[in-house]
Design a protein around this motif. Structure first.
Motif, PDB file in Angstrom:
ATOM      1  N   ARG A   1      -6.146  12.597  -3.197  1.00 31.69           N
ATOM      2  CA  ARG A   1      -4.823  12.724  -2.704  1.00 31.69           C
ATOM      3  C   ARG A   1      -4.247  14.853  -3.148  1.00 31.69           C
ATOM      4  O   ARG A   1      -3.613  15.290  -2.393  1.00 31.69           O
ATOM      5  CB  ARG A   1      -3.602  12.320  -4.124  1.00 31.69           C
ATOM      6  CG  ARG A   1      -4.023  10.906  -4.380  1.00 31.69           C
ATOM      7  CD  ARG A   1      -2.563  10.024  -4.977  1.00 31.69           C
ATOM      8  NE  ARG A   1      -2.237  10.621  -6.538  1.00 31.69           N
ATOM      9  CZ  ARG A   1      -3.300   9.818  -6.801  1.00 31.69           C
ATOM     10  NH1 ARG A   1      -3.981   9.051  -6.583  1.00 31.69           N
ATOM     11  NH2 ARG A   1      -2.833  10.105  -8.290  1.00 31.69           N
TER      12      ARG A   1
ATOM     13  N   ALA B   1      -6.003   4.600   1.991  1.00 34.34           N
ATOM     14  CA  ALA B   1      -6.195   3.305   1.058  1.00 34.34           C
ATOM     15  C   ALA B   1      -5.635   2.579   1.637  1.00 34.34           C
ATOM     16  O   ALA B   1      -6.452   0.731   0.838  1.00 34.34           O
ATOM     17  CB  ALA B   1      -4.349   3.377  -0.169  1.00 34.34           C
TER      18      ALA B   1
ATOM     19  N   ILE C   1       0.436  -0.906   0.271  1.00 32.16           N
ATOM     20  CA  ILE C   1       0.116   0.176   0.310  1.00 32.16           C
ATOM     21  C   ILE C   1       0.808   0.837  -0.339  1.00 32.16           C
ATOM     22  O   ILE C   1       1.433   1.874   1.163  1.00 32.16           O
ATOM     23  CB  ILE C   1      -1.010  -0.187   1.225  1.00 32.16           C
ATOM     24  CG1 ILE C   1      -1.411  -1.249   1.146  1.00 32.16           C
ATOM     25  CG2 ILE C   1      -1.682   1.349   1.254  1.00 32.16           C
ATOM     26  CD1 ILE C   1      -3.188  -0.772   0.422  1.00 32.16           C
TER      27      ILE C   1
ATOM     28  N   GLY D   1      -9.689   1.510   2.366  1.00 36.45           N
ATOM     29  CA  GLY D   1     -10.342   1.819   1.331  1.00 36.45           C
ATOM     30  C   GLY D   1     -10.074   0.041   1.054  1.00 36.45           C
ATOM     31  O   GLY D   1     -11.006  -0.926  -0.144  1.00 36.45           O
ATOM     32  N   ALA D   2      -8.998  -0.837   1.200  1.00 37.97           N
ATOM     33  CA  ALA D   2      -8.702  -1.906   0.215  1.00 37.97           C
ATOM     34  C   ALA D   2      -9.420  -3.031   0.774  1.00 37.97           C
ATOM     35  O   ALA D   2      -9.824  -3.821   0.957  1.00 37.97           O
ATOM     36  CB  ALA D   2      -7.236  -1.838   0.500  1.00 37.97           C
TER      37      ALA D   2
ATOM     38  N   GLY E   1      -0.320   4.670  -1.542  1.00 32.80           N
ATOM     39  CA  GLY E   1      -0.926   5.686  -0.548  1.00 32.80           C
ATOM     40  C   GLY E   1      -1.119   5.999  -2.643  1.00 32.80           C
ATOM     41  O   GLY E   1      -2.881   6.838  -2.581  1.00 32.80           O
ATOM     42  N   LYS E   2      -0.549   5.934  -3.398  1.00 37.72           N
ATOM     43  CA  LYS E   2      -1.175   5.912  -4.805  1.00 37.72           C
ATOM     44  C   LYS E   2      -2.464   5.500  -5.268  1.00 37.72           C
ATOM     45  O   LYS E   2      -2.515   5.841  -6.030  1.00 37.72           O
ATOM     46  CB  LYS E   2       0.044   5.542  -5.370  1.00 37.72           C
ATOM     47  CG  LYS E   2       0.875   6.774  -5.185  1.00 37.72           C
ATOM     48  CD  LYS E   2       2.300   5.706  -5.614  1.00 37.72           C
ATOM     49  CE  LYS E   2       3.933   6.364  -5.830  1.00 37.72           C
ATOM     50  NZ  LYS E   2       5.181   7.009  -7.118  1.00 37.72           N
ATOM     51  N   GLU E   3      -3.245   4.324  -4.490  1.00 43.73           N
ATOM     52  CA  GLU E   3      -3.910   3.768  -5.252  1.00 43.73           C
ATOM     53  C   GLU E   3      -5.305   4.769  -4.663  1.00 43.73           C
ATOM     54  O   GLU E   3      -6.773   4.802  -5.277  1.00 43.73           O
ATOM     55  CB  GLU E   3      -4.256   2.810  -3.283  1.00 43.73           C
ATOM     56  CG  GLU E   3      -3.424   1.670  -3.665  1.00 43.73           C
ATOM     57  CD  GLU E   3      -2.643   1.756  -3.199  1.00 43.73           C
ATOM     58  OE1 GLU E   3      -1.164   0.620  -2.924  1.00 43.73           O
ATOM     59  OE2 GLU E   3      -2.651   3.030  -2.327  1.00 43.73           O
ATOM     60  N   LEU E   4      -5.102   6.014  -3.964  1.00 42.34           N
ATOM     61  CA  LEU E   4      -6.175   6.989  -3.762  1.00 42.34           C
ATOM     62  C   LEU E   4      -6.493   7.798  -4.986  1.00 42.34           C
ATOM     63  O   LEU E   4      -5.618   7.844  -6.089  1.00 42.34           O
ATOM     64  CB  LEU E   4      -5.857   7.803  -2.760  1.00 42.34           C
ATOM     65  CG  LEU E   4      -5.871   6.769  -1.352  1.00 42.34           C
ATOM     66  CD1 LEU E   4      -4.740   8.494  -0.208  1.00 42.34           C
ATOM     67  CD2 LEU E   4      -6.732   6.298  -0.660  1.00 42.34           C
TER      68      LEU E   4
ATOM     69  N   ALA F   1      -2.292   8.993   3.501  1.00 38.24           N
ATOM     70  CA  ALA F   1      -2.705   8.072   2.378  1.00 38.24           C
ATOM     71  C   ALA F   1      -2.324   6.597   2.372  1.00 38.24           C
ATOM     72  O   ALA F   1      -2.948   6.578   1.870  1.00 38.24           O
ATOM     73  CB  ALA F   1      -1.121   9.039   1.188  1.00 38.24           C
ATOM     74  N   ARG F   2      -1.892   6.748   2.807  1.00 37.67           N
ATOM     75  CA  ARG F   2      -1.663   5.077   3.014  1.00 37.67           C
ATOM     76  C   ARG F   2      -2.370   4.493   3.712  1.00 37.67           C
ATOM     77  O   ARG F   2      -3.416   3.682   3.179  1.00 37.67           O
ATOM     78  CB  ARG F   2      -0.190   4.482   4.082  1.00 37.67           C
ATOM     79  CG  ARG F   2       1.103   5.028   2.280  1.00 37.67           C
ATOM     80  CD  ARG F   2       2.325   4.135   2.976  1.00 37.67           C
ATOM     81  NE  ARG F   2       2.313   3.290   2.994  1.00 37.67           N
ATOM     82  CZ  ARG F   2       2.975   2.420   3.847  1.00 37.67           C
ATOM     83  NH1 ARG F   2       4.108   2.594   4.215  1.00 37.67           N
ATOM     84  NH2 ARG F   2       3.264   0.596   4.068  1.00 37.67           N
TER      85      ARG F   2
END
Length: 317
Positions: free
Chosen positions: A112, A131, A102, A134-135, A104-107, A127-128
């Motif tokens: 972001r 994310a 994870i 969310g997962a 944080g770029k998954e957001l 962010a991490r």
């Protein structure tokens, strides 16, 4: 955090059994500063002869005698307490372990962007955690909620963080906490997308009348078709909570239950209607609508097929 929950609705007809579509101030681990000591003790402007003598005797290595029964020398606290010694607030701040994959770029890009107001290192950590939440929110909602608490402890004044915390609390069945967080987010950004979830939280907390008040909010008229469907489901459920079965059916019949759409909102709307028909004792009509629900439920969001099979056995008898 804006994905649809995949849990299949049960037989209650509740908006919570599958939940409205998620739209996407606890303990902050702040160290306390030294308390002001103004006004305590004597002025430091000058020293008398007695003070000079005490200073001279200390300089000569003489120890000041302890008062009888007084405390001994203070022990310096450990700089790094063991995990068992960490306070509850510190544990919330730490949050669950972050999966290495994870980043944080998954957001979403807009989420972001809202985190850029934070220092870079802090923004990455928040962010991490978001994310990770969310997962995990569908399969491990309680762990997801703990991740959002860790994010909230670091950035309690960002609406997107409070929104995520509210959604995760809702998924974990923590309805009072969800309501509080979504109210906070709404105060911060004025958004009304949370209203269906907030209304359903009121239902879960036994306040169906308040849920109906939110369902009649003027802003609902400006909702997307999907959001209106979610609010309709909650409104019908609130009517059922109050024993108003006919009103619940009318509420659903005024919605686009005959739409040819195969989107999740259409599936859930038909399912709610079928479920309410069965609860009203209109089993043959309910059977027909469970079949119609199943016909468009390609992703098996509901248990419409099982409900239809069970109803067929009863209708034949």
């Amino acid at each position: 955090m804006a994905e649809q929950r995949r849990s299949k609705p049960g037989a209650s007809g509740s908006g919570r059994s599958g939940g409205p579509r998620r739209s996407s101030d606890g303990p902050a681990a702040r160290g306390e500063g030294n308390k002001s000591r103004g006004g305590q003790g004597q002025s430091r402007g000058g020293r008398g002869a007695g003070e000079d003598k005490r200073r001279d005797s200390r300089a000569a290595g003489q120890r000041r005698p302890e008062r009888a029964g007084g405390p001994g020398p203070k022990k310096r606290p450990s700089e790094k307490p063991d995990a068992a010694e960490r306070t509850a607030a510190q544990q919330v701040y730490d949050g669950p372990p972050l999966p290495e994959d994870i980043t944080g770029k998954e957001l979403a890009a807009d989420v972001r962007a809202q985190l850029r107001s934070l220092p870079e290192k802090l923004a990455l950590r928040v962010a991490r955690h978001l994310a990770a939440a969310g997962a995990m929110i569908d399969d491990e909602p309680e762990v997801a909620y703990q991740h959002t608490l860790a994010a909230r402890s670091r950035a309690p004044r960002l609406a997107v963080v409070r929104e995520a915390t509210g959604e995760a609390a809702y998924a974990a069945g923590r309805y009072a906490e969800a309501l509080a967080e979504l109210r906070a987010a709404k105060r911060m950004n004025g958004a009304t997308a949370y209203l269906p979830i907030m209304a359903d939280c009121h239902r879960a907390l036994g306040n169906a009348k308040r849920a109906l008040e939110l369902a009649k909010s003027p802003s609902v008229a400006r909702f997307s078709t999907a959001a209106k469907a979610e609010m309709t489901i909650v409104e019908a459920g609130a009517r059922r909570d109050l024993g108003q079965m006919d009103a619940a059916l009318r509420t659903l019949e005024l919605a686009p239950i005959n739409s040819k759409s195969r989107e999740s909102w259409s599936v859930r709307l038909r399912y709610a209607y079928a479920d309410t028909l069965e609860a009203a004792g209109r089993e043959r009509e309910a059977l027909s609508w469970f079949h119609r629900t199943n016909a468009i439920d390609a992703e098996e969001l509901t248990d419409a097929a099982d409900r239809a099979e069970a109803l067929e056995a009863r209708v034949k008898d």
